[in-house]
Design an enzyme around this catalytic site. Structure first.
Site, PDB file in Angstrom:
ATOM      1  N   ASP A 115      31.488 -10.319 -15.255  1.00 18.06           N
ATOM      2  CA  ASP A 115      32.684 -10.387 -16.084  1.00 18.06           C
ATOM      3  C   ASP A 115      33.717 -11.214 -15.323  1.00 18.06           C
ATOM      4  O   ASP A 115      33.968 -10.957 -14.132  1.00 18.06           O
ATOM      5  CB  ASP A 115      33.207  -8.964 -16.317  1.00 18.06           C
ATOM      6  CG  ASP A 115      33.778  -8.780 -17.712  1.00 18.06           C
ATOM      7  OD1 ASP A 115      34.583  -9.630 -18.120  1.00 18.06           O
ATOM      8  OD2 ASP A 115      33.434  -7.780 -18.363  1.00 18.06           O
ATOM      9  N   GLU A 259      34.927 -14.379 -24.580  1.00 24.01           N
ATOM     10  CA  GLU A 259      35.454 -13.354 -25.485  1.00 24.01           C
ATOM     11  C   GLU A 259      36.705 -13.866 -26.167  1.00 24.01           C
ATOM     12  O   GLU A 259      37.596 -14.413 -25.521  1.00 24.01           O
ATOM     13  CB  GLU A 259      35.800 -12.070 -24.722  1.00 24.01           C
ATOM     14  CG  GLU A 259      36.189 -10.940 -25.671  1.00 24.01           C
ATOM     15  CD  GLU A 259      37.129  -9.900 -25.079  1.00 24.01           C
ATOM     16  OE1 GLU A 259      37.119  -8.755 -25.556  1.00 24.01           O
ATOM     17  OE2 GLU A 259      37.893 -10.219 -24.149  1.00 24.01           O
ATOM     18  N   HIS A 333      32.264  -1.947 -24.659  1.00 23.58           N
ATOM     19  CA  HIS A 333      33.066  -0.924 -23.985  1.00 23.58           C
ATOM     20  C   HIS A 333      34.450  -0.751 -24.601  1.00 23.58           C
ATOM     21  O   HIS A 333      35.203   0.118 -24.171  1.00 23.58           O
ATOM     22  CB  HIS A 333      33.203  -1.306 -22.506  1.00 23.58           C
ATOM     23  CG  HIS A 333      34.017  -2.561 -22.331  1.00 23.58           C
ATOM     24  ND1 HIS A 333      33.577  -3.793 -22.789  1.00 23.58           N
ATOM     25  CD2 HIS A 333      35.251  -2.767 -21.813  1.00 23.58           C
ATOM     26  CE1 HIS A 333      34.514  -4.692 -22.539  1.00 23.58           C
ATOM     27  NE2 HIS A 333      35.531  -4.103 -21.938  1.00 23.58           N
ATOM     28  N   ASP A 334      34.816  -1.600 -25.554  1.00 21.16           N
ATOM     29  CA  ASP A 334      36.115  -1.480 -26.229  1.00 21.16           C
ATOM     30  C   ASP A 334      35.966  -0.909 -27.633  1.00 21.16           C
ATOM     31  O   ASP A 334      36.956  -0.815 -28.365  1.00 21.16           O
ATOM     32  CB  ASP A 334      36.775  -2.860 -26.365  1.00 21.16           C
ATOM     33  CG  ASP A 334      37.187  -3.464 -25.035  1.00 21.16           C
ATOM     34  OD1 ASP A 334      37.444  -2.694 -24.083  1.00 21.16           O
ATOM     35  OD2 ASP A 334      37.257  -4.708 -24.951  1.00 21.16           O
TER      36      ASP A 334
HETATM   37  O1  TEU Z   1      39.650  -6.913 -24.216  1.00 25.61           O
HETATM   38  C1  TEU Z   1      40.419  -7.785 -24.982  1.00 25.61           C
HETATM   39  C2  TEU Z   1      41.360  -7.166 -25.876  1.00 25.61           C
HETATM   40  O2  TEU Z   1      42.124  -7.869 -26.508  1.00 25.61           O
HETATM   41  C3  TEU Z   1      41.362  -5.682 -25.987  1.00 25.61           C
HETATM   42  O3  TEU Z   1      42.542  -5.213 -25.461  1.00 25.61           O
HETATM   43  C4  TEU Z   1      41.217  -5.267 -27.369  1.00 25.61           C
HETATM   44  O4  TEU Z   1      42.286  -5.688 -28.160  1.00 25.61           O
HETATM   45  C5  TEU Z   1      41.168  -3.778 -27.409  1.00 25.61           C
HETATM   46  O5  TEU Z   1      40.170  -3.368 -26.515  1.00 25.61           O
HETATM   47  C6  TEU Z   1      40.823  -3.310 -28.772  1.00 25.61           C
HETATM   48  O6  TEU Z   1      40.787  -1.939 -28.727  1.00 25.61           O
HETATM   49  C7  TEU Z   1      39.330  -7.299 -22.920  1.00 25.61           C
HETATM   50  C8  TEU Z   1      38.452  -6.248 -22.276  1.00 25.61           C
HETATM   51  O7  TEU Z   1      37.226  -6.211 -22.954  1.00 25.61           O
HETATM   52  C9  TEU Z   1      39.175  -4.933 -22.266  1.00 25.61           C
HETATM   53  O8  TEU Z   1      38.389  -3.880 -21.787  1.00 25.61           O
HETATM   54  C10 TEU Z   1      40.392  -5.110 -21.408  1.00 25.61           C
HETATM   55  O9  TEU Z   1      41.174  -3.956 -21.456  1.00 25.61           O
HETATM   56  C11 TEU Z   1      41.240  -6.308 -21.857  1.00 25.61           C
HETATM   57  O10 TEU Z   1      40.478  -7.476 -22.120  1.00 25.61           O
HETATM   58  C12 TEU Z   1      42.199  -6.694 -20.758  1.00 25.61           C
HETATM   59  O11 TEU Z   1      41.482  -7.283 -19.701  1.00 25.61           O
END
Ligand code: TEU
Length: 560
Positions: A115, A259, A333-334
């Site tokens: 990542d 992403e 994971h989000d």
């Molecule tokens: O996520 C990108 C992001 O925009 C997230 O905050 C998203 O809007 C949110 O998860 C929706 O619920 C990436 C990573 O995947 C995330 O885990 C991180 O928290 C974020 O960037 C900051 O690095």
């Protein structure tokens, strides 16, 4: 040490006219290290834990691991706040463990995709510590600073994604810094050439250690222009990605996944078009956002609209028909657990898990499996806010309660869509905490680990794992699955997903019932008749019937 992966060769003529890469036939598997496997009983997953489970992944047949951040970090956002890009967080292990993971995975034909979180660093990174101490430090220019507004407050009213203002004041320098996410995640100033060179140098350093590529966190934010208040896909984005390609990626057969929460079918090929020399694919969320409330966002439950979801999925299939490439996923994971969000995690859990997999894995693109998805893991159903750990959920809880949202209403939304559902411990067995740790896990295990776990699933006649393994193997061996063009059928049907894939004279027909009710449909002549069933969620059928009855969450795919 170099990773040994399938050597690239030329794709079949009917596919896009370009070189085939190893990742065109590979399936990815995302590991969220703190929740995967704990080797030392501290309640936190770690790299030796991952190494101990590599045979599980090799058995599944995956081609690469996307490893969520393992770098040194104060863990305000579970590692998406990096304080040393060349160091490993002690709770996860050491650089020696990391090299061992790369080597041991490589020996099983599995690449490690790291990542890359370079839209922002941690506020504890030494660059930010120097930057906040003095305007004269060279590192000051690595971050985005603005003078206070005329009232002494922030320069503007931009809001951060995790709540509050996007600007935080630092008295030592008399300026505000910009953070798209939390104040602990100051945005890096990509317009500073020295910062860009630091990032490129760090990327080369990791690639030289033998990793197979990068998943680039929120990469569409790096070209921002804060003065114009353009954050996503700003004017400098593509020039920076092209520079990164020239400086780091050109000539290396590695995988890059960008992403983006804002990329659309209008802009998608700017990132991954063949002649762009930027990224290999984008990881985009149009199909996910279809499940969110348009104004109130992810914590306000909204009924799932299959037609809109299909529209999002198939417009990306159309876009990448002759150019570009796509990342296929329903979970990460989000996001919540897919079987809970899109289907049924109770009566029909196994069938639903198998069907979601079939629909996704037989599309064109590179599929990603999120840890636990391969056994149909489900949402957690927490009852109290103190069971949650994620700063996004906790911050939104505070602000929504302050705005008068009743706690039970917020919790209902969080129970559907919080990021923590995918972060509960991986369920390996029916042992305490699902066999994830011998200690106390950092977040509670889902109590259903007694029935939903790797050991039990593998032994079950309707194993979800066996179904994933078959899908992954199908892709590896089939040009039709990898490169065939996709044609949607039943586009306006609110209950069924159906499509064909075509390559030369070969055709694949996929149909899936997305409901818990039986569905009857008449099928067009062009698909019905005797055919080879390549995968089925229930019993296989050696003919495509002209009138089909599909059981709840039943799916089938035939080679016609
Ligand atoms: O996520 C990108 C992001 O925009 C997230 O905050 C998203 O809007 C949110 O998860 C929706 O619920 C990436 C990573 O995947 C995330 O885990 C991180 O928290 C974020 O960037 C900051 O690095």
């Amino acid at each position: 040490m170099p990773v040994t992966l399938q050597a690239p060769h030329v794709a079949p003529a009917a596919a896009a006219e370009r070189t085939e890469h190893w990742w065109h036939r590979a399936t990815g598997y995302q590991i969220y290290p703190r929740s995967f496997a704990d080797s030392d009983g501290d309640g936190m997953g770690d790299i030796p834990g991952i190494i101990s489970k590599l045979d599980h992944l090799a058995d599944l047949g995956i081609g690469f691991i996307w490893l969520s951040p393992v770098y040194a970090s104060p863990m305000i956002d579970n590692g998406y706040d990096i304080s040393d890009y060349r160091g490993i967080a002690p709770e996860f292990g050491t650089l020696v463990d990391m090299d061992r993971l790369t080597a041991e995975a490589g020996a099983r034909g599995i690449g490690i995709v790291m990542d890359l979180v370079v839209n922002h660093s941690s506020s504890l990174h030494r660059w930010f510590q120097a930057a906040r101490a003095s305007r004269d430090a060279p590192e000051h220019g690595y971050y985005i600073w603005r003078d206070p507004g005329s009232d002494g407050g922030p320069p503007d009213d931009a809001r951060a994604a995790f709540g509050g203002s996007a600007w935080t004041f630092v008295p030592e320098v008399g300026q505000y810094y910009f953070h798209f996410f939390s104040p602990a995640q100051p945005d890096l100033n990509w317009q500073n050439p020295a910062l860009r060179e630091e990032v490129y140098d760090m990327m080369r350093w990791w690639l030289d250690r033998g990793i197979a590529g990068f998943r680039m966190d929120v990469i569409s934010l790096i070209g921002k222009d804060v003065d114009e208040r353009v954050y996503e896909e700003g004017p400098f984005l593509h020039p920076f990605l092209q520079e990164m390609h020239r400086e780091v990626l050109a000539g290396r057969d590695v995988l890059t996944i960008g992403e983006s929460w804002s990329v659309s079918t209008e802009t998608g090929l700017l990132y991954c078009g063949h002649d762009r020399n930027e990224l290999d694919m984008v990881f985009e969320f149009s199909h996910i956002r279809e499940g969110w409330h348009p104004e109130l966002g992810k914590f306000a439950p909204k009924p799932f609209d299959l037609v809109a979801f299909k529209h999002a999925i198939f417009s990306w299939q159309d876009l990448t028909r002759d150019d570009g490439w796509h990342a296929l996923f329903l979970s990460n994971h989000d996001l919540p657990r897919q079987v809970s969000f899109y289907a049924d995690d109770q009566t029909h859990r196994r069938a639903a898990a198998r069907t979601l997999a079939t629909v996704l894995h037989l599309l064109k693109g590179t599929p990603f499996v999120y840890q636990g998805e391969e056994i149909g893991m489900t949402n957690a159903r927490f009852e109290r806010i103190d069971q949650y750990r994620d700063l996004e959920t906790l911050n939104h809880f505070e602000s929504q309660i302050a705005h008068g949202v009743p706690p039970e209403v917020f919790l209902a939304g969080a129970n559907r869509n919080s990021r923590d559902h995918s972060r509960t411990p991986m369920q390996w067995s029916a042992a305490p905490h699902g066999g994830f740790t011998t200690g106390t896990p950092w977040i509670e295990a889902n109590p259903n680990f007694t029935e939903v776990n790797v050991e039990g699933d593998k032994a079950h006649p309707d194993s979800v794992f066996a179904h994933y393994r078959r899908l992954i193997a199908l892709r590896k061996d089939s040009d039709l699955v990898c490169f065939g063009r996709t044609e949607q059928m039943f586009a306006d049907d609110p209950d069924i997903v159906a499509y064909q894939r075509r390559l030369g004279d070969e055709r694949l027909f996929v149909i899936a019932n997305f409901t818990g009710r039986e569905q009857l449909r008449d099928l067009p002549d062009e698909v019905c008749g005797p055919a080879e069933c390549v995968i089925a969620s229930h019993a296989g059928r050696d003919e495509v019937p002209c009138a089909i009855a599909l059981a709840p969450f039943e799916s089938l795919a035939w080679k016609l």
